[in-house]
Scaffold this active site. Structure first.
Site, PDB file in Angstrom:
ATOM      1  N   LYS A  39     -44.157 -42.474  19.200  1.00  0.00           N
ATOM      2  CA  LYS A  39     -44.625 -43.790  19.606  1.00  0.00           C
ATOM      3  C   LYS A  39     -43.931 -44.120  20.936  1.00  0.00           C
ATOM      4  O   LYS A  39     -42.760 -44.497  20.946  1.00  0.00           O
ATOM      5  CB  LYS A  39     -44.246 -44.807  18.513  1.00  0.00           C
ATOM      6  CG  LYS A  39     -44.956 -46.125  18.623  1.00  0.00           C
ATOM      7  CD  LYS A  39     -44.120 -47.093  19.418  1.00  0.00           C
ATOM      8  CE  LYS A  39     -44.820 -48.300  19.884  1.00  0.00           C
ATOM      9  NZ  LYS A  39     -44.983 -48.351  21.323  1.00  0.00           N
ATOM     10  N   GLY A  77     -33.738 -47.647  21.904  1.00  0.00           N
ATOM     11  CA  GLY A  77     -34.325 -48.940  22.242  1.00  0.00           C
ATOM     12  C   GLY A  77     -33.322 -50.025  21.925  1.00  0.00           C
ATOM     13  O   GLY A  77     -32.108 -49.778  21.887  1.00  0.00           O
ATOM     14  N   SER A  78     -33.835 -51.219  21.657  1.00  0.00           N
ATOM     15  CA  SER A  78     -32.915 -52.341  21.485  1.00  0.00           C
ATOM     16  C   SER A  78     -32.313 -52.355  20.086  1.00  0.00           C
ATOM     17  O   SER A  78     -32.867 -51.801  19.127  1.00  0.00           O
ATOM     18  CB  SER A  78     -33.644 -53.652  21.757  1.00  0.00           C
ATOM     19  OG  SER A  78     -34.642 -53.834  20.775  1.00  0.00           O
ATOM     20  N   GLU A  89     -30.020 -44.808  19.310  1.00  0.00           N
ATOM     21  CA  GLU A  89     -29.147 -45.256  20.407  1.00  0.00           C
ATOM     22  C   GLU A  89     -29.695 -46.587  20.871  1.00  0.00           C
ATOM     23  O   GLU A  89     -30.881 -46.683  21.201  1.00  0.00           O
ATOM     24  CB  GLU A  89     -29.141 -44.235  21.551  1.00  0.00           C
ATOM     25  CG  GLU A  89     -28.563 -42.880  21.154  1.00  0.00           C
ATOM     26  CD  GLU A  89     -27.140 -42.950  20.643  1.00  0.00           C
ATOM     27  OE1 GLU A  89     -26.391 -43.853  21.057  1.00  0.00           O
ATOM     28  OE2 GLU A  89     -26.780 -42.118  19.796  1.00  0.00           O
ATOM     29  N   CYS A 100     -29.063 -48.953  29.607  1.00  0.00           N
ATOM     30  CA  CYS A 100     -28.205 -49.325  28.478  1.00  0.00           C
ATOM     31  C   CYS A 100     -26.748 -49.286  28.896  1.00  0.00           C
ATOM     32  O   CYS A 100     -25.903 -49.960  28.328  1.00  0.00           O
ATOM     33  CB  CYS A 100     -28.449 -48.374  27.319  1.00  0.00           C
ATOM     34  SG  CYS A 100     -28.352 -46.660  27.833  1.00  0.00           S
ATOM     35  N   GLU A 113     -26.524 -58.640  25.602  1.00  0.00           N
ATOM     36  CA  GLU A 113     -27.182 -57.714  26.530  1.00  0.00           C
ATOM     37  C   GLU A 113     -28.313 -58.464  27.242  1.00  0.00           C
ATOM     38  O   GLU A 113     -29.207 -59.000  26.592  1.00  0.00           O
ATOM     39  CB  GLU A 113     -27.759 -56.503  25.784  1.00  0.00           C
ATOM     40  CG  GLU A 113     -28.345 -55.486  26.749  1.00  0.00           C
ATOM     41  CD  GLU A 113     -28.996 -54.275  26.067  1.00  0.00           C
ATOM     42  OE1 GLU A 113     -29.829 -54.466  25.168  1.00  0.00           O
ATOM     43  OE2 GLU A 113     -28.669 -53.140  26.462  1.00  0.00           O
TER      44      GLU A 113
HETATM   45  P1  NAD Z   1     -37.426 -52.029  22.439  1.00  0.00           P
HETATM   46  O1  NAD Z   1     -36.509 -52.044  21.277  1.00  0.00           O
HETATM   47  O2  NAD Z   1     -38.129 -53.270  22.798  1.00  0.00           O
HETATM   48  O3  NAD Z   1     -38.554 -50.915  22.214  1.00  0.00           O
HETATM   49  C1  NAD Z   1     -38.239 -49.563  21.949  1.00  0.00           C
HETATM   50  C2  NAD Z   1     -39.424 -48.907  21.279  1.00  0.00           C
HETATM   51  O4  NAD Z   1     -39.506 -49.402  19.931  1.00  0.00           O
HETATM   52  C3  NAD Z   1     -40.763 -49.225  21.929  1.00  0.00           C
HETATM   53  O5  NAD Z   1     -41.549 -48.061  21.973  1.00  0.00           O
HETATM   54  C4  NAD Z   1     -41.351 -50.263  20.997  1.00  0.00           C
HETATM   55  O6  NAD Z   1     -42.743 -50.328  21.031  1.00  0.00           O
HETATM   56  C5  NAD Z   1     -40.857 -49.748  19.660  1.00  0.00           C
HETATM   57  N1  NAD Z   1     -40.864 -50.687  18.533  1.00  0.00           N
HETATM   58  C6  NAD Z   1     -40.747 -52.027  18.562  1.00  0.00           C
HETATM   59  N2  NAD Z   1     -40.767 -52.525  17.296  1.00  0.00           N
HETATM   60  C7  NAD Z   1     -40.900 -51.464  16.464  1.00  0.00           C
HETATM   61  C8  NAD Z   1     -40.963 -51.312  15.052  1.00  0.00           C
HETATM   62  N3  NAD Z   1     -40.902 -52.358  14.230  1.00  0.00           N
HETATM   63  N4  NAD Z   1     -41.088 -50.068  14.541  1.00  0.00           N
HETATM   64  C9  NAD Z   1     -41.145 -49.003  15.348  1.00  0.00           C
HETATM   65  N5  NAD Z   1     -41.077 -49.079  16.693  1.00  0.00           N
HETATM   66  C10 NAD Z   1     -40.958 -50.298  17.250  1.00  0.00           C
HETATM   67  O7  NAD Z   1     -36.581 -51.475  23.680  1.00  0.00           O
HETATM   68  P2  NAD Z   1     -36.998 -51.350  25.216  1.00  0.00           P
HETATM   69  O8  NAD Z   1     -37.097 -52.724  25.809  1.00  0.00           O
HETATM   70  O9  NAD Z   1     -38.157 -50.429  25.389  1.00  0.00           O
HETATM   71  O10 NAD Z   1     -35.734 -50.613  25.814  1.00  0.00           O
HETATM   72  C11 NAD Z   1     -34.590 -51.290  26.219  1.00  0.00           C
HETATM   73  C12 NAD Z   1     -33.504 -51.198  25.181  1.00  0.00           C
HETATM   74  O11 NAD Z   1     -33.197 -49.821  24.932  1.00  0.00           O
HETATM   75  C13 NAD Z   1     -32.203 -51.829  25.642  1.00  0.00           C
HETATM   76  O12 NAD Z   1     -31.621 -52.537  24.579  1.00  0.00           O
HETATM   77  C14 NAD Z   1     -31.349 -50.628  26.027  1.00  0.00           C
HETATM   78  O13 NAD Z   1     -29.960 -50.870  25.983  1.00  0.00           O
HETATM   79  C15 NAD Z   1     -31.796 -49.608  25.023  1.00  0.00           C
HETATM   80  N6  NAD Z   1     -31.519 -48.245  25.482  1.00  0.00           N
HETATM   81  C16 NAD Z   1     -30.470 -47.584  24.923  1.00  0.00           C
HETATM   82  C17 NAD Z   1     -30.145 -46.308  25.354  1.00  0.00           C
HETATM   83  C18 NAD Z   1     -28.990 -45.558  24.756  1.00  0.00           C
HETATM   84  O14 NAD Z   1     -28.888 -44.355  24.955  1.00  0.00           O
HETATM   85  N7  NAD Z   1     -28.107 -46.221  24.024  1.00  0.00           N
HETATM   86  C19 NAD Z   1     -30.906 -45.711  26.369  1.00  0.00           C
HETATM   87  C20 NAD Z   1     -31.990 -46.415  26.904  1.00  0.00           C
HETATM   88  C21 NAD Z   1     -32.291 -47.685  26.450  1.00  0.00           C
END
Ligand code: NAD
Length: 547
Positions: free
Chosen positions: A212, A265-266, A293, A327, A425
């Site tokens: 996804k 993601g977040s 992560e 991140c 954040e």
């Molecule tokens: P997000 O959490 O909004 O989305 C991440 C993914 O999750 C997207 O593809 C989204 O569509 C999907 N998603 C949302 N709800 C879901 C659910 N209920 N079930 C399954 N999938 C779902 O994050 P973002 O805005 O795309 O990315 C930014 C975040 O990612 C920041 O918090 C950043 O710190 C983090 N990040 C962390 C690292 C790391 O290595 N620690 C690296 C890159 C980004």
């Protein structure tokens, strides 16, 4: 070939190209930027190798020019999500049984294609779709992505080579099976390399994937799927389903064949996923591997012995490269009073030099933030600082979303070390600074350690080695990637394995063998060459031991 013992040696990191004016790479990239700016791509779902169009579509736009549509994409519905799970399960056995050398050859071909033929395609789509300048794109959509693949080939060799001891008379082997089930890869918008690795790393170990992707990185992610296919990835190994995260997650996380989740993601999304896994435990065949992560509130701690030029440069790069949408971005800094005036001056001078705008103009160091939701959220934090008696916006602070989602590099100075912008954040170009009394260095280290729920990255700047050591000890659990006299961003695969703990994730270190260990399900096979034929122990061979 069947008898060949194969080992992939440790690779070199992919060299970062410079894109200087007149260089061949610059010319190719500029031509590709033009090409992609002048077309509209249609992005289907890709399930079992087939393109699927649902007719329920959305737009992919340029963050720096949101009226410019780069692509339209088809959204998965419930039916397509189930089709993707079925396709992954169908491809599982054949892919798992394929020789790992063949699997690795496919992934290495992906790296070769991106290193050469498709480098400009990956960079241009990441620049236009995700709003990165050429350097920010090159270091990840080309180099980090390639490094993930090549280093993983090397680590996979190491893992498969690791076999147990056998005594004379028996043979012990460990078979590194993939997980029983499929892996759900869920990727964020901000790194094309991460999106690739979330799907490809488990696949390299024989797993099949339901991927996804993030809606705001679909252009580069779709090109990636096409490159996987050209490299020979069999149908159904990676199934690409854009659409609503919560709808897709809701179906996938209930499936009995869910083997693992590879998420970046977040924190909030990961908590929802973890909760859903807990609530669905009784449906699963195996306990799913949960690897995530998440966010960061990454710090720069400055000791009075630090070099101010080094600190100011690290803060500008660490906080404002890619608009702070990393991140690992430096988002809170602790400066001793004795260095504050000089640091403030250097920061202002540096930030005043920064140009901001369209990534196709190579002079722009800062571009736009990803979308309107992000713009409004970031500006909300800046407003809070403006309205508070405990904080002051000392540099930048303005935003304009009329054409693109532009926010100036912004510095907030606060008297309250627990002010909201020091703790949460923001994921935008906002750096918060707290100035401490020089004598309070150790007390301030405790503050850094206890301020935020995250523990991803952090830095200490000091010339005094006792101070560096003290910081490293006190902040042992405050960061999974800790830097001495360097900005807290820019981890390189094979050199600084990346990830943090506390609320920053499971710290399974992307780009190292530690991550790959999560995608295998080892089976131990013992063979006895001459099995015993008498149950009695040797000391029972006396007359009186018989009945
Ligand atoms: P997000 O959490 O909004 O989305 C991440 C993914 O999750 C997207 O593809 C989204 O569509 C999907 N998603 C949302 N709800 C879901 C659910 N209920 N079930 C399954 N999938 C779902 O994050 P973002 O805005 O795309 O990315 C930014 C975040 O990612 C920041 O918090 C950043 O710190 C983090 N990040 C962390 C690292 C790391 O290595 N620690 C690296 C890159 C980004």
């Amino acid at each position: 070939m069947n008898n060949a013992q194969f080992y992939y040696a440790r690779p070199q990191n992919e060299p970062v190209l410079e894109y200087k004016k007149g260089s061949p790479e610059r010319k190719t990239l500029e031509a590709e930027l033009k090409r992609q700016s002048n077309i509209q791509v249609e992005i289907p779902l890709i399930i079992g190798g087939k393109e699927v169009r649902t007719g329920n579509t959305g737009n992919v736009v340029m963050p720096h020019d949101h009226q410019h549509v780069l692509a339209t994409y088809h959204k998965a519905g419930e039916k397509e999500v189930r089709m993707a799970i079925d396709a992954a399960m169908e491809a599982h056995l054949q892919w798992a049984e394929m020789s790992w050398v063949e699997r690795t050859s496919i992934t290495l071909k992906v790296a070769a294609l991106i290193s050469g033929k498709y480098r400009a395609v990956m960079n241009a789509s990441t620049m236009l779709g995700q709003g990165k300048n050429a350097y920010q794109s090159e270091i990840e959509a080309a180099c980090e992505l390639i490094d993930f693949i090549r280093f993983n080939a090397h680590y996979v060799s190491d893992i498969y080579n690791d076999q147990p001891h056998s005594e004379i008379g028996n043979l012990n082997r460990v078979e590194y099976r993939p997980l029983e089930g499929f892996v759900f890869a869920v990727s964020p918008f901000n790194f094309t390399a991460i999106a690739s690795n979330l799907a490809l790393a488990p696949a390299a170990l024989g797993n099949t994937i339901v991927w996804k992707p993030s809606t705001t990185s679909l252009l580069s992610n779709y090109y990636l799927m096409k490159i996987f296919k050209e490299a020979g990835l069999p149908d159904g190994v990676i199934n690409f389903i854009p659409g609503s995260g919560s709808m897709i997650g809701d179906i996938v996380l209930k499936d009995k064949n869910l083997g693992g989740i590879h998420f970046t993601g977040s924190n909030n999304t990961f908590n929802n996923i973890w909760r859903a896994v807990g609530n669905n435990l009784e449906h699963y065949r195996s306990y799913p591997r949960v690897v995530g992560e998440t966010g960061g509130k990454d710090f720069v701690m400055v000791h009075p012995s630090a070099n101010v030029d080094e600190v100011a440069t690290a803060l500008v790069r660490g906080a404002f490269e890619y608009q702070g949408q990393k991140c690992s971005a430096a988002s809170r800094a602790y400066i001793p009073k004795s260095l504050w005036e000089e640091t403030r001056q250097k920061l202002s001078e540096n930030i005043a030099m920064i140009k901001q705008g369209d990534p196709r103009d190579f002079c722009n160091f800062v571009n736009a933030v990803i979308d309107e939701k992000a713009f409004d959220k970031i500006m909300g934090y800046i407003e809070k600082a403006r309205d508070s008696k405990d904080a002051e916006v000392i540099i930048g602070g303005n935003g304009d979303k009329s054409k693109g989602y532009f926010i100036e590099p912004t510095v907030v100075l606060t008297k309250d070390p627990h002010f909201v912008t020091m703790e949460e954040e923001i994921f935008g170009p906002v750096l918060s600074i707290y100035v401490y009394e020089d004598d309070d260095f150790e007390k301030t280290l405790e503050l850094v350690n206890n301020t935020s729920p995250y523990a991803l990255t952090g830095s200490i700047f000091a010339q005094d080695r006792y101070a560096t050591v003290k910081a490293c000890q006190t902040l042992r659990y405050a960061a999974g990637n800790f830097y001495f006299n360097d900005k807290p961003t820019g981890a390189v695969v094979g050199q600084q394995p990346f990830g943090g703990s506390r609320m920053s994730g499971t710290n399974d270190k992307a780009g190292s063998y530690l991550n790959l260990l999560r995608w295998i399900n080892p089976r131990t096979v013992k063979e006895t060459f001459t099995p015993p034929t008498d149950f009695r122990y040797p000391f029972m061979h006396e007359e009186k031991c018989y009945r």
